[in-house]
Design a protein around this motif. Structure first.
Motif, short mmCIF file in Angstrom:
data_model
loop_
_atom_site.label_atom_id
_atom_site.label_comp_id
_atom_site.label_asym_id
_atom_site.label_seq_id
_atom_site.Cartn_x
_atom_site.Cartn_y
_atom_site.Cartn_z
N PRO A 155 0.66 -1.24 -0.03
CA PRO A 155 -0.06 0.12 0.04
C PRO A 155 0.77 1.45 -0.06
O PRO A 155 0.51 2.27 -0.45
CB PRO A 155 -0.80 -0.03 1.13
N ASP A 156 2.04 1.25 0.52
CA ASP A 156 2.72 2.48 0.38
C ASP A 156 3.80 2.72 -0.54
O ASP A 156 4.57 3.64 -0.77
CB ASP A 156 3.77 2.34 1.89
N LYS A 157 3.95 1.59 -1.24
CA LYS A 157 4.87 1.48 -2.35
C LYS A 157 6.30 1.49 -2.42
O LYS A 157 6.96 1.16 -2.92
CB LYS A 157 4.57 2.66 -3.54
N SER A 158 6.56 2.22 -1.15
CA SER A 158 8.07 2.09 -0.88
C SER A 158 8.14 2.28 0.79
O SER A 158 7.89 3.12 1.37
CB SER A 158 8.62 3.42 -1.25
N LEU A 159 8.77 1.08 1.08
CA LEU A 159 8.55 0.95 2.65
C LEU A 159 9.55 1.51 3.62
O LEU A 159 10.67 1.63 2.97
CB LEU A 159 8.61 -0.63 3.00
N PRO A 160 9.26 1.99 4.57
CA PRO A 160 10.28 2.73 5.47
C PRO A 160 11.26 1.58 6.13
O PRO A 160 10.66 0.30 6.11
CB PRO A 160 9.71 3.18 6.72
N LEU A 161 12.48 1.48 6.11
CA LEU A 161 13.57 0.72 6.41
C LEU A 161 14.24 0.86 7.88
O LEU A 161 14.32 2.02 8.13
CB LEU A 161 14.54 0.48 5.41
N ASN A 162 14.66 0.16 8.50
CA ASN A 162 15.52 0.18 9.75
C ASN A 162 16.28 -1.06 9.93
O ASN A 162 15.75 -2.10 10.34
CB ASN A 162 14.52 0.65 11.02
N GLU A 163 17.57 -1.08 9.34
CA GLU A 163 18.40 -2.27 9.80
C GLU A 163 19.40 -2.22 10.62
O GLU A 163 20.44 -1.47 10.36
CB GLU A 163 19.05 -2.70 8.26
N PRO A 164 19.27 -2.89 11.81
CA PRO A 164 20.14 -2.57 12.81
C PRO A 164 21.41 -2.69 12.67
O PRO A 164 22.23 -1.95 13.20
CB PRO A 164 19.49 -3.32 14.04
N LEU A 165 21.81 -3.83 11.99
CA LEU A 165 23.11 -4.22 11.93
C LEU A 165 23.87 -3.04 11.01
O LEU A 165 24.98 -2.55 11.22
CB LEU A 165 23.61 -5.55 11.07
N ALA A 166 23.24 -2.34 9.93
CA ALA A 166 23.76 -1.49 9.16
C ALA A 166 24.04 -0.12 10.01
O ALA A 166 25.06 0.65 9.89
CB ALA A 166 22.93 -1.30 7.75
N THR A 167 23.12 0.15 10.91
CA THR A 167 23.32 1.36 11.87
C THR A 167 24.11 1.17 12.70
O THR A 167 24.93 2.05 12.73
CB THR A 167 21.72 1.53 12.36
N ALA A 168 24.23 -0.18 13.31
CA ALA A 168 25.54 -0.16 14.23
C ALA A 168 26.91 -0.23 13.27
O ALA A 168 27.87 0.42 14.08
CB ALA A 168 25.24 -1.67 14.74
N ASP A 169 26.78 -0.58 12.23
CA ASP A 169 28.09 -0.43 11.68
C ASP A 169 28.45 0.94 11.32
O ASP A 169 29.46 1.65 11.06
CB ASP A 169 28.24 -1.18 10.29
N ALA A 170 27.56 1.79 10.72
CA ALA A 170 27.80 3.01 10.67
C ALA A 170 28.15 4.09 11.79
O ALA A 170 28.97 4.77 11.82
CB ALA A 170 26.34 3.71 10.02
N LEU A 171 27.48 3.64 12.97
CA LEU A 171 28.21 4.12 14.26
C LEU A 171 29.37 3.75 14.68
O LEU A 171 30.12 4.71 15.08
CB LEU A 171 26.90 3.81 15.36
N GLN A 172 29.72 2.67 14.60
CA GLN A 172 31.05 1.91 14.75
C GLN A 172 32.09 2.59 13.95
O GLN A 172 33.15 3.00 14.48
CB GLN A 172 31.17 0.42 14.73
#
Length: 309
Positions: A155-172
């Motif tokens: 229904p939204d055609k483009s879904l919001p995302l939240n990938e914890p490992l990718a975020t953790a790697d960016a912070l590291q």
């Protein structure tokens, strides 16, 4: 279950979402030998936290000619540094996209880092952990297309995302770059993130974590989801860029920009008439080719390009 986003650079766009892709629209993947990156620095000592249960080994492919990497379990950063006389003291961690299925390093990694370094900015290419995918190229391509079609039919055609490992790697990555500030002759208070598509999602998440000290000092948010998000009152400044005809997020409006404004945080938006998704350094014949110079000008306006001492 993680939501799925695939780049239109992979060969399929929103216009094809309701039909079965024909052969010309299906991206081709061919296995290549993993390049040797002698300058790569591991993000973590030993096994990366969260990778313990992963079974698929890292895979490098050519996707329609460009190198991509999948199934990363040992994330790294690779410095791409400016000539000593050009160094500004500012650093940017570059976070490529790929729908959390792969990393598009030949489009949104190395070229971006080299451009930044050529303009006096210390760049660090982040090889982060996308979702685990089938090692076999045919199985991966089939799964990728099916996932894309299912997501785009929602229904939204483009879904919001939240990938914890990718975020953790960016912070590291930010943490490591700041720790090496003296070695790389950068100001630890001027370390930012520049993320593209799925990489923009990881960038957004890193910019809004509760730990203020762990956040980037500023962010480049390049053709990420434009839906509204919760923004803390002390979020870092944001430079946002997207093409108005973006196949994935071009019809979402600019709610994320308004989220930054509502929080009272600095934000700048560049919306280009044409360029579609995944334009990287810029699609020839469109004004997206001005995106990197405009990002540089924005950093300069924020006093982020003072020469290193």
């Amino acid at each position: 279950m993680p939501a799925i986003l695939l780049l239109s650079a992979a060969g399929i766009t929103a216009a094809h979402a309701q039909t079965t892709p024909n052969a010309s629209q299906i991206p081709t993947f061919s296995r290549i030998v993993a390049p040797i990156d002698a300058a790569a620095i591991p993000l973590y000592p030993g096994k990366a936290p969260g990778s313990e249960s992963r079974k698929e080994p890292e895979v490098w492919d050519r996707m329609n000619g460009d190198r991509v990497v999948r199934n990363v379990t040992d994330p790294t950063i690779t410095p791409v540094l400016p000539a000593p006389g050009k160094a500004t003291g500012t650093a940017v961690v570059v976070v490529a996209g790929g729908g959390f299925q792969f990393l598009s390093l030949d489009v949104e990694g190395w070229p971006i880092a080299r451009w930044l370094a050529d303009h006096g900015i210390a760049a660090f290419v982040l090889k982060y952990r996308p979702n685990e995918t089938p090692g076999d190229e045919a199985a991966f391509s089939k799964k990728m297309i099916a996932s894309f079609m299912a997501a785009m039919a929602g229904p939204d055609k483009s879904l919001p995302l939240n990938e914890p490992l990718a975020t953790a790697d960016a912070l590291q990555a930010i943490k490591l770059v700041r720790a090496g500030a003296a070695k790389w002759k950068i100001d630890p208070a001027r370390v930012g993130l520049m993320g593209f598509s799925a990489g923009a999602v990881a960038t957004r998440e890193a910019a809004t974590v509760p730990d203020v000290a762990a956040r980037p000092a500023f962010i480049g948010y390049i053709y990420g989801p434009m839906a509204a998000t919760k923004v803390p009152a002390d979020a870092p400044p944001m430079f946002a860029a997207i093409a108005m005809d973006d196949s994935l997020f071009g019809k979402q409006g600019f709610a994320i920009v308004e989220s930054w404004r509502t929080a009272g945080r600095p934000v700048e938006l560049h919306a280009y008439e044409k360029g579609d998704h995944a334009f990287g350094l810029g699609r020839p014949g469109t004004t997206t080719t001005m995106m990197m110079p405009e990002f540089l000008a924005w950093m300069d306006s924020r006093s982020l390009l003072k020469p290193a001492k």
